[in-house]
Design a protein around this motif. Structure first.
Motif, PDB file in Angstrom:
ATOM      1  N   ALA A   1      -1.613   6.132   1.209  1.00 35.42           N
ATOM      2  CA  ALA A   1      -2.523   6.391   0.202  1.00 35.42           C
ATOM      3  C   ALA A   1      -2.172   5.847  -1.202  1.00 35.42           C
ATOM      4  O   ALA A   1      -3.122   5.534  -1.912  1.00 35.42           O
ATOM      5  N   THR A   2      -0.812   5.856  -1.284  1.00 37.87           N
ATOM      6  CA  THR A   2      -0.258   5.213  -2.457  1.00 37.87           C
ATOM      7  C   THR A   2      -0.548   3.551  -2.631  1.00 37.87           C
ATOM      8  O   THR A   2      -1.106   3.219  -3.421  1.00 37.87           O
ATOM      9  N   PHE A   3      -0.474   3.126  -1.298  1.00 37.94           N
ATOM     10  CA  PHE A   3      -1.086   1.682  -1.324  1.00 37.94           C
ATOM     11  C   PHE A   3      -2.268   1.192  -1.721  1.00 37.94           C
ATOM     12  O   PHE A   3      -2.935   0.549  -2.526  1.00 37.94           O
ATOM     13  N   ILE A   4      -3.150   2.347  -0.675  1.00 37.96           N
ATOM     14  CA  ILE A   4      -4.800   2.230  -1.200  1.00 37.96           C
ATOM     15  C   ILE A   4      -4.968   2.565  -2.633  1.00 37.96           C
ATOM     16  O   ILE A   4      -5.902   1.802  -3.320  1.00 37.96           O
ATOM     17  N   ALA A   5      -4.498   3.490  -3.362  1.00 38.48           N
ATOM     18  CA  ALA A   5      -4.586   3.654  -4.752  1.00 38.48           C
ATOM     19  C   ALA A   5      -4.266   2.562  -5.529  1.00 38.48           C
ATOM     20  O   ALA A   5      -5.278   2.096  -6.552  1.00 38.48           O
ATOM     21  N   ARG A   6      -3.187   1.783  -5.120  1.00 44.84           N
ATOM     22  CA  ARG A   6      -2.904   0.620  -5.939  1.00 44.84           C
ATOM     23  C   ARG A   6      -3.798  -0.543  -5.808  1.00 44.84           C
ATOM     24  O   ARG A   6      -4.025  -1.340  -6.569  1.00 44.84           O
ATOM     25  N   ALA A   7      -4.052  -0.554  -4.391  1.00 42.59           N
ATOM     26  CA  ALA A   7      -4.904  -1.981  -4.150  1.00 42.59           C
ATOM     27  C   ALA A   7      -6.372  -1.743  -4.844  1.00 42.59           C
ATOM     28  O   ALA A   7      -7.013  -2.801  -5.039  1.00 42.59           O
ATOM     29  N   ARG A   8      -6.775  -0.567  -5.129  1.00 37.40           N
ATOM     30  CA  ARG A   8      -7.955  -0.363  -5.744  1.00 37.40           C
ATOM     31  C   ARG A   8      -7.993  -0.913  -7.025  1.00 37.40           C
ATOM     32  O   ARG A   8      -9.200  -1.237  -7.869  1.00 37.40           O
ATOM     33  N   GLN A   9      -6.827  -0.847  -7.795  1.00 36.00           N
ATOM     34  CA  GLN A   9      -6.791  -1.362  -9.024  1.00 36.00           C
ATOM     35  C   GLN A   9      -6.765  -3.052  -9.274  1.00 36.00           C
ATOM     36  O   GLN A   9      -6.609  -3.540 -10.261  1.00 36.00           O
ATOM     37  N   VAL A  10      -6.485  -3.454  -8.057  1.00 37.19           N
ATOM     38  CA  VAL A  10      -6.127  -5.049  -8.145  1.00 37.19           C
ATOM     39  C   VAL A  10      -7.504  -5.744  -8.354  1.00 37.19           C
ATOM     40  O   VAL A  10      -8.487  -5.523  -7.913  1.00 37.19           O
ATOM     41  N   GLN A  11      -7.401  -6.734  -9.180  1.00 38.09           N
ATOM     42  CA  GLN A  11      -8.472  -7.624  -9.486  1.00 38.09           C
ATOM     43  C   GLN A  11      -8.416  -9.041  -8.869  1.00 38.09           C
ATOM     44  O   GLN A  11      -7.548  -9.665  -9.171  1.00 38.09           O
ATOM     45  N   PRO A  12      -9.275  -9.178  -8.022  1.00 36.06           N
ATOM     46  CA  PRO A  12      -9.349 -10.637  -7.388  1.00 36.06           C
ATOM     47  C   PRO A  12      -9.801 -11.376  -8.308  1.00 36.06           C
ATOM     48  O   PRO A  12     -10.233 -11.504  -9.306  1.00 36.06           O
TER      49      PRO A  12
END
Length: 561
Positions: free
Chosen positions: A421-432
């Motif tokens: 869940a922490t990983f998914i939350a961080r990944a949602r903030q990543v800008q390709p």
């Protein structure tokens, strides 16, 4: 180590692997991307100067269905508390009933008295009688009092008088405001100050343009806050205790979005307004050429898409939604260049120009790694962003809804849940970043340039990175004639968790090669992935889908674990 205990370290390594090694976008494809390779020059997604920054926008129809509107023009006035009026009195303040005047006598008579201005504008000065100071500027009160005292006292008594406090008044605020009722202030406070004390005007019901002040049942002032917001004109009404501020019902409103300096909801003074009036309020940007209008006319949905000049003559009604658009593509645009070059950092190109001729114009630094030149493309980054969000949502559903075939697997999944869940939350903030690699056989004369393109020219590197499931992960100097297997051996060989058949080589331009006999060039990164625990295969495939399509910087997710 049990299967459950191995999940976290394996997943950390797997995330790092796929974040770093995702397949780059090719020039003839619209999917995939890669991270900038080691030792390449730093880069960022730059916006075309002529177009401005991209924003996530909803359509006028979506806003209409959801009921969303921008905040009212002028609502910033009520985002702060009103000043209390305490402190030093302004020298230009006009003395009125209820104010306090400090009078000090010294010489043969030494005393200090604080006197209150009465309803007639007088203060009762001891041994002198009433002295009228009402309507006098605060800076002139001392002279007025001394002049009156001089008729009684001789030179043996001196007097000093000063205004020390404005009298408290209670003013009532009613109508569509957040906190109607009585509010205390001082006589010098403005109508805006009392509106602030009342919590501001209700955004959905109250009018910024029709506010009246009543005293003893009579209207003594009409206030249009747009006069203050646009021209700085404040109401000349001097408030007294018992006055009532009445905020009227909201008039016709039109919301503005798009390329405008003031994207707010505006209220018209009359039953309808014009496009030219809204242009004055909203101040669209110079590049705006067209205007979308969505509303209702005679109970029938109304849509219009007009050039800016025609919009100025359009009549606007309550509830209309307006979006300003820059809809005339320029014949030219700007392409940025970053990294190992000695020329300009920006080039103006014609629409339809290709990459090959532009690259021929760019003077390269002697240390440029020419074969590893690649692009950052905003359209690819946006596509990747959408894919990332969709796949993360699917991964989340898999984690929380897929049934576990055995109690052991259910327990293992529960142990993973918090970290994932922490990983998914961080990944949602990543800008390709939308990187596009250029294969050796690419026909660069056929690669059309796009607005917002950034050409990345890496510097030649002298090092090679070996990471993942090797005994001694390290960075070492590159030497010619070695392949990926040789360097793995130099790093101490594979660990017992290594997937020996899946060694990956990442080029500085983000392209990926696979195998243990790949010839290594300067700047390459070698990643040895771990073996996957059998019960996490489906989870692995979901994660692989995400990072295999997106291509992001490894550091964005590794820190989660």
């Amino acid at each position: 180590m049990t299967g459950a205990k191995r999940i976290f370290p394996w997943f950390a390594a797997f995330a790092a692997l796929f974040l770093a090694s995702a397949a780059p976008a090719q020039i003839d494809e619209d999917s995939g991307a890669s991270a900038v390779g080691a030792d390449s020059a730093p880069s960022s997604v730059l916006q075309d100067d002529q177009r401005g920054g991209e924003r996530v926008r909803t359509t006028l129809r979506q806003d209409q269905i959801s009921g969303r509107r921008p905040p009212p023009f002028g609502s910033e006035l009520f985002g702060q508390a009103a000043a209390t009026g305490a402190g030093t009195i302004d020298p230009n303040y006009i003395v009125r009933t209820g104010d306090q005047v400090s009078v000090t006598t010294y010489g043969l008579v030494n005393e200090t008295a604080v006197l209150v201005v009465d309803s007639e504008g007088n203060i009762a000065l001891p041994n002198v009688g009433p002295v009228n100071v009402g309507g006098v500027r605060a800076s002139n009160v001392n002279a007025v009092v001394n002049n009156a005292a001089s008729r009684v006292y001789q030179d043996t008594v001196q007097i000093y008088a000063t205004v020390i406090g404005a009298g408290q008044v209670q003013v009532f605020v009613t109508g569509p405001v957040e906190n109607p009722g009585g509010h205390s202030g001082v006589g010098q406070d403005s109508v805006i100050g009392f509106l602030q004390r009342a919590g501001g005007i209700d955004a959905d019901r109250g009018s910024y343009r029709h506010i009246i002040v009543r005293r003893n049942g009579n209207n003594i002032g009409n206030i249009d806050l747009y006069d203050f917001l646009l021209n700085g004109d404040l109401s000349g009404v001097e408030l007294r205790g018992g006055d009532v501020i009445v905020v009227g019902q909201q008039g016709p409103v039109v919301s503005v979005s798009g390329d405008a300096r003031s994207p707010f909801t505006f209220e018209f003074e009359n039953a309808a307004g014009t496009g030219s009036e809204l242009l004055l309020y909203a101040r669209p940007r110079p590049e705006v050429t067209h205007v979308s209008v969505l509303g209702t006319r005679d109970d029938v949905p109304f849509n219009a898409y007009l050039p800016r000049e025609e919009f100025a003559a359009l009549t606007l009604f309550d509830g209309d939604r307006v979006r300003f658009e820059a809809d005339a593509p320029s014949d030219t645009f700007v392409v940025r260049v970053e990294g190992a070059h000695t020329g300009p950092s920006a080039y103006v190109v014609n629409r339809g120009d290709s990459l090959g001729p532009l690259l021929a114009r760019i003077p390269l630094d002697p240390l440029a790694d020419e074969p590893m030149i690649h692009l950052e493309r905003q359209s690819i980054a946006e596509m990747q962003r959408v894919l990332l969000q969709e796949n993360l949502a699917r991964l989340e559903r898999v984690i929380y809804t897929d049934p576990a075939p055995t109690p052991a697997i259910a327990q293992a999944r529960a142990a993973q849940a918090t970290g994932l869940a922490t990983f998914i939350a961080r990944a949602r903030q990543v800008q390709p970043r939308g990187l596009v690699s250029l294969p050796d056989d690419a026909a660069l004369d056929q690669v059309l340039l796009e607005p917002d393109d950034v050409i990345i020219i890496p510097y030649i590197s002298q090092t090679v990175v070996i990471a993942g499931e090797v005994e001694l992960p390290q960075t070492m100097l590159w030497t010619p004639g070695q392949d990926s297997g040789d360097l793995v051996e130099r790093a101490g060989g594979f660990t017992r968790l290594a997937n020996r058949s899946d060694t990956l080589v990442l080029r500085p331009d983000g392209s990926v090669l696979r195998g243990r006999s790949v010839a290594i060039r300067p700047g390459d990164r070698i990643l040895v992935p771990p073996k996957a625990p059998g019960h996490t295969i489906q989870l692995i495939r979901d994660i692989a889908t995400i990072f295999g399509q997106i291509g992001l910087a490894a550091a964005s997710a590794v820190r989660v674990f």
